[in-house]
Design a protein around this motif. Structure first.
Motif, mmCIF file in Angstrom:
data_model
loop_
_atom_site.group_PDB
_atom_site.id
_atom_site.type_symbol
_atom_site.label_atom_id
_atom_site.label_comp_id
_atom_site.label_asym_id
_atom_site.label_seq_id
_atom_site.Cartn_x
_atom_site.Cartn_y
_atom_site.Cartn_z
ATOM 1 N N VAL A 152 48.042 49.156 36.855
ATOM 2 C CA VAL A 152 47.382 49.004 35.548
ATOM 3 C C VAL A 152 47.174 47.521 35.228
ATOM 4 N N LEU A 153 48.202 46.707 35.449
ATOM 5 C CA LEU A 153 48.060 45.271 35.161
ATOM 6 C C LEU A 153 46.967 44.652 36.029
ATOM 7 N N PHE A 154 46.982 45.016 37.307
ATOM 8 C CA PHE A 154 45.969 44.480 38.214
ATOM 9 C C PHE A 154 44.573 44.911 37.770
ATOM 10 N N ALA A 155 44.453 46.181 37.355
ATOM 11 C CA ALA A 155 43.150 46.695 36.922
ATOM 12 C C ALA A 155 42.662 45.966 35.668
ATOM 13 N N ILE A 156 43.596 45.682 34.750
ATOM 14 C CA ILE A 156 43.203 44.953 33.536
ATOM 15 C C ILE A 156 42.683 43.563 33.923
ATOM 16 N N PHE A 157 43.413 42.922 34.833
ATOM 17 C CA PHE A 157 43.016 41.605 35.320
ATOM 18 C C PHE A 157 41.613 41.664 35.937
ATOM 19 N N ILE A 158 41.387 42.644 36.801
ATOM 20 C CA ILE A 158 40.077 42.772 37.456
ATOM 21 C C ILE A 158 38.980 43.035 36.428
ATOM 22 N N SER A 159 39.278 43.901 35.444
ATOM 23 C CA SER A 159 38.196 44.232 34.509
ATOM 24 C C SER A 159 37.897 43.064 33.571
ATOM 25 N N ILE A 160 38.895 42.215 33.295
ATOM 26 C CA ILE A 160 38.593 40.991 32.530
ATOM 27 C C ILE A 160 37.670 40.096 33.357
ATOM 28 N N LEU A 161 38.025 39.911 34.626
ATOM 29 C CA LEU A 161 37.183 39.068 35.490
ATOM 30 C C LEU A 161 35.758 39.620 35.559
ATOM 31 N N LEU A 162 35.644 40.954 35.654
ATOM 32 C CA LEU A 162 34.306 41.561 35.707
ATOM 33 C C LEU A 162 33.541 41.289 34.417
ATOM 34 N N ALA A 163 34.247 41.434 33.283
ATOM 35 C CA ALA A 163 33.574 41.263 31.997
ATOM 36 C C ALA A 163 33.187 39.806 31.750
ATOM 37 N N MET A 164 33.854 38.881 32.431
ATOM 38 C CA MET A 164 33.497 37.469 32.267
ATOM 39 C C MET A 164 32.127 37.167 32.870
ATOM 40 N N ARG A 165 31.647 38.074 33.710
ATOM 41 C CA ARG A 165 30.335 37.920 34.347
ATOM 42 C C ARG A 165 30.179 36.566 35.021
ATOM 43 N N ILE A 166 31.114 36.240 35.907
ATOM 44 C CA ILE A 166 31.006 34.998 36.660
ATOM 45 C C ILE A 166 30.224 35.301 37.923
ATOM 46 N N ARG A 167 29.092 34.615 38.067
ATOM 47 C CA ARG A 167 28.216 34.936 39.196
ATOM 48 C C ARG A 167 28.979 34.719 40.502
ATOM 49 N N GLY A 168 28.705 35.545 41.476
ATOM 50 C CA GLY A 168 29.412 35.425 42.757
ATOM 51 C C GLY A 168 30.691 36.239 42.741
ATOM 52 N N LEU A 169 31.571 35.910 41.785
ATOM 53 C CA LEU A 169 32.829 36.641 41.682
ATOM 54 C C LEU A 169 32.587 38.123 41.394
ATOM 55 N N THR A 170 31.628 38.389 40.509
ATOM 56 C CA THR A 170 31.320 39.776 40.168
ATOM 57 C C THR A 170 30.933 40.571 41.414
ATOM 58 N N THR A 171 30.100 39.963 42.270
ATOM 59 C CA THR A 171 29.682 40.650 43.488
ATOM 60 C C THR A 171 30.885 40.949 44.371
ATOM 61 N N ILE A 172 31.764 39.957 44.517
ATOM 62 C CA ILE A 172 32.948 40.153 45.362
ATOM 63 C C ILE A 172 33.811 41.290 44.808
ATOM 64 N N LEU A 173 34.002 41.303 43.482
ATOM 65 C CA LEU A 173 34.829 42.350 42.878
ATOM 66 C C LEU A 173 34.189 43.727 43.028
ATOM 67 N N ARG A 174 32.853 43.778 42.877
ATOM 68 C CA ARG A 174 32.158 45.065 43.052
ATOM 69 C C ARG A 174 32.386 45.595 44.466
ATOM 70 N N ILE A 175 32.306 44.668 45.451
ATOM 71 C CA ILE A 175 32.512 45.095 46.841
ATOM 72 C C ILE A 175 33.947 45.602 47.012
ATOM 73 N N TYR A 176 34.910 44.855 46.475
ATOM 74 C CA TYR A 176 36.309 45.293 46.568
ATOM 75 C C TYR A 176 36.479 46.701 45.993
ATOM 76 N N ILE A 177 35.945 46.908 44.789
ATOM 77 C CA ILE A 177 36.128 48.211 44.140
ATOM 78 C C ILE A 177 35.481 49.320 44.969
ATOM 79 N N THR A 178 34.258 49.080 45.427
ATOM 80 C CA THR A 178 33.545 50.107 46.198
ATOM 81 C C THR A 178 34.289 50.439 47.486
ATOM 82 N N VAL A 179 34.777 49.411 48.189
ATOM 83 C CA VAL A 179 35.458 49.653 49.461
ATOM 84 C C VAL A 179 36.748 50.437 49.236
ATOM 85 N N PHE A 180 37.543 50.034 48.242
ATOM 86 C CA PHE A 180 38.831 50.695 48.075
ATOM 87 C C PHE A 180 38.725 52.087 47.465
ATOM 88 N N ARG A 181 37.642 52.339 46.718
ATOM 89 C CA ARG A 181 37.450 53.689 46.183
ATOM 90 C C ARG A 181 37.005 54.656 47.266
#
Lengths: 246, 217, 213
Positions: B34-63
């Motif tokens: 849960v803590l990790f997910a909160i951290f990831i979703s904050i990073l996603l919501a920050m909309r930092i270019r580049g980072l968002t793409t990396i996080l999307r790939i991480y989420i898609t691969v692990f799901r």
């Protein structure tokens, strides 16, 4: 009549369009002055809300320039400008998970870096002013629409702003609650607060405004003092508008 | 399939300690996820270019890959490239990454459904984007997400059974070794009851949490 | 190195054979179980409704791995692959049942009343009026459940079905490349599950667009 007053917001040839051909602000030039209550009226879609949202950088303009106290409204200056001009929204937009006191404390504490202790007395007097001193610990969900909007006004006042923007503050209210909000706004106008108010409430405009501007199709068609606005606005489209709503 | 009480009498210390292990892993892994997910979703919501793409790939691969394969990669794969982690850390990291991906996807959905006006109200209070997320948006989104999140957390209980495959003596592994010694499946029945018990307790607790954190709008 | 990976892929493709049996059959069986239990759950028939709730709750609370081991070792006369199919179908059938029950509940009451008012029996109301409308709306969740089912097939390695992970263990005797082997297994699952996820998102958009129009 404007010579002795400072310009607080200046629109210079501002163009704002949504998509390609929907021009909302059409080469607009306008000055707003310190200490004045300036009412913007006009039909829906005339661009009034967009105009005041541009001042706060909630909307980006396409060309031209907006100056707030001499500072251009750009992404870089957005936060400094927002510290100086507070906003009251049509649908209140209070944060539902915080009490209204916490709502009012959030901006001063986190954006202005003030301490809770020094703010709380002042915010208390604001709550008294709007008649919510007994409701400070209520969550927004427990309040009526009129109470919510009064709390939202306190949240704006708590920022100690040079300018307050009101975006149709009574349009989402049930008719019986409009009066309590307008009363608070009249009080603020009497105190000499600088306010730009988008509203359809012509009664409020007549009593509280220093100036009234009429907007039509992205342009400001006419600007004058209330007496003159209601008797001799000097423009045919204003007369037609007044006839329809009065 | 029959319930033979002698298994319980002969093996209760092992079963009890396995139950403890399962509960411990469940709690630690859920909190980490849960803590990790909160951290990831904050990073996603920050909309930092580049980072968002990396996080999307991480989420898609692990799901979209099996948890068991992820655990095997951590447990058997990492030592091959010179990183040896104890089984406990493999389990913790595996769940954190896997369930973290699912839970952050849940939180992201609720962040997106926070009314646009609340973002604007935060911005017009001169808050930074991070402050708007931290104080105005995320607390609402997390409260809204409680039912969906507790649903996902109940899956972590079941995930802990996979730890039996990476040498952790939790319920399923201990039942397996009871079976290997006695050819009696009662151990599996006992663990099934334990899992159900945990699931039911979690359901009751999450109902309470839901009631407590519901946002009135 | 290339030769290593050719060996790996060669070995693993043998494991696909088992999955090609387990996955489609479990999908169909869990759907059948799901429809029957889902409709029964919706109808709230006395006594039966408790059995339905009990079944769904147990399946939601039990780890599929534990269930696989329990069933496999309790009935050791059945082959691993048959056990795998039975357990995965029963386990995911409960989830499919919940999806279908929710789908039926989401159909406006007026549709039920309309069917009742023209004197349809419960069975023909379900078959001709309600279920055709349910299908469309549940497809995305159904596909989502199948993605979980496909990933759960890794668990059947524990009861000795010769699928990807067990072949992976065998390869390791020949080519010790644990990272490479498990990454190839992961890629295999990723391709299938990612395509299904895209499909379910696509269908969801299509269905939404249709119902709004």
């Amino acid at each position: 009549m404007n010579q002795n007053k400072q310009i607080i917001v200046e629109f210079k040839d501002v163009v704002k369009q949504f998509e390609k051909d929907l021009v909302v602000l059409d080469h607009l030039n306008m000055n707003f002055y310190d200490g004045e209550t300036h009412v913007l009226c006009g039909r829906s879609g005339a661009g009034k809300s967009t105009l005041i949202r541009c001042i706060n950088y909630l909307e980006k303009i396409n060309s031209g320039q907006i100056l707030v106290e001499g500072e251009p409204v750009t992404k870089k200056h957005a936060r400094t400008i927002r510290k100086k001009c507070a906003m009251v929204f049509q649908s209140f937009n209070l944060f539902p998970h915080m009490t209204i006191l916490e709502n009012a404390l959030l901006g001063p504490m986190k954006a202005l870096g003030q301490h809770k202790g020094e703010m709380i007395d002042q915010i208390g007097t604001y709550f008294e002013k709007v008649g919510l001193e007994n409701k400070m610990d209520a969550l927004p969900g427990e309040l009526s629409g009129g109470q919510k909007q009064r709390a939202a006004i306190v949240r704006a006042l708590a920022m100690n702003p040079d300018l307050i923007l009101f975006d149709e503050p009574t349009s989402a209210l049930d008719p019986e609650m409009i009066g309590e909000v307008l009363n608070v706004m009249e009080k603020l106008a009497d105190e000499g607060r600088t306010m730009i108010v988008v509203t359809h409430e012509m009664g409020f405009a007549r009593v509280a405004a220093d100036k009234i501007s009429f907007m039509d199709a992205g342009k400001i068609v006419s600007t004058c003092a209330p007496d003159k606005f209601f008797t001799d606005p000097g423009h045919e489209s204003v007369e037609r508008f007044l006839k329809q709503i009065l | 399939m029959s319930f033979n009480l002698y298994v319980l009498f002969d093996w209760w210390p092992q079963i009890l300690s396995a139950f403890g292990t399962t509960v411990f892993y469940f709690i630690v892994c859920s909190i980490a996820a849960v803590l990790f997910a909160i951290f990831i979703s904050i990073l996603l919501a920050m909309r930092i270019r580049g980072l968002t793409t990396i996080l999307r790939i991480y989420i898609t691969v692990f799901r979209n890959t099996p948890l068991l394969v992820q655990l095997f990669l951590l447990f058997y794969g990492l030592p091959f490239i010179g990183i040896s982690l104890p089984a406990f850390l493999c389990a913790l990291i595996g769940i954190m990454l896997n369930e973290g991906a699912f839970i952050s996807e849940i939180i992201r959905g609720y962040i997106e459904s926070v009314p646009k006006g609340d973002w604007e109200a935060g911005e017009s209070l001169a808050l930074s984007r991070f402050q708007v997320i931290r104080y105005a948006v995320l607390p609402q989104a997390l409260r809204d997400a409680v039912p969906a999140m507790t649903g996902q957390i109940s899956i972590v209980i079941k995930d802990t059974s996979l730890f039996s495959m990476i040498m952790i003596s939790e319920l399923t592994r201990v039942s397996n070794s009871i079976y290997a010694r006695t050819f009696d499946t009662t151990g599996f029945l006992i663990s099934a009851i334990c899992y159900l018990l945990l699931f039911l307790i979690l359901s009751v607790v999450s109902k309470q949490i839901e009631k407590r954190f519901k946002v009135k709008r | 190195m290339v030769a290593d990976y050719l060996t790996i892929i060669n070995f693993l493709s043998a494991g696909l054979l088992a999955l090609l049996k387990v996955i489609p059959i479990s999908m169909v069986l869990s759907l059948i179980i799901g429809i029957i239990v889902g409709v029964l759950g919706y109808l709230q028939i006395p006594i039966l409704k408790y059995i339905v709730t009990l079944y769904v709750t147990i399946m939601r609370g039990l780890p599929p791995l534990t269930l696989l081991l329990l069933v496999f070792f309790s009935g050791s006369f059945v082959s691993p692959i048959v056990t795998a199919i039975i357990v995965l179908s029963i386990y995911h059938g409960a989830y499919v049942a919940e999806i279908i029950r929710a789908g039926i509940m989401a159909i406006p009451k007026g549709q039920h009343e309309g069917a009742d008012s023209i004197g349809l029996s419960v069975l023909s109301k379900m078959v001709h009026v309600i279920m055709p409308q349910v299908w469309l709306s549940i497809i995305p969740s159904l596909v989502g459940q199948y993605v979980i089912l496909i990933k759960d097939t890794t668990l059947i390695s524990a009861i000795g079905v010769m699928e990807l992970l067990n072949y992976a263990r065998q390869i390791m005797q020949v080519v010790y490349r644990p990272v490479g082997v498990y990454v190839v297994v992961a890629i295999f699952f990723f391709i299938i599950c990612y395509c299904l996820e895209r499909l379910s998102k696509y269908l969801e958009r299509r269905i939404k667009a249709k119902t709004i129009l």
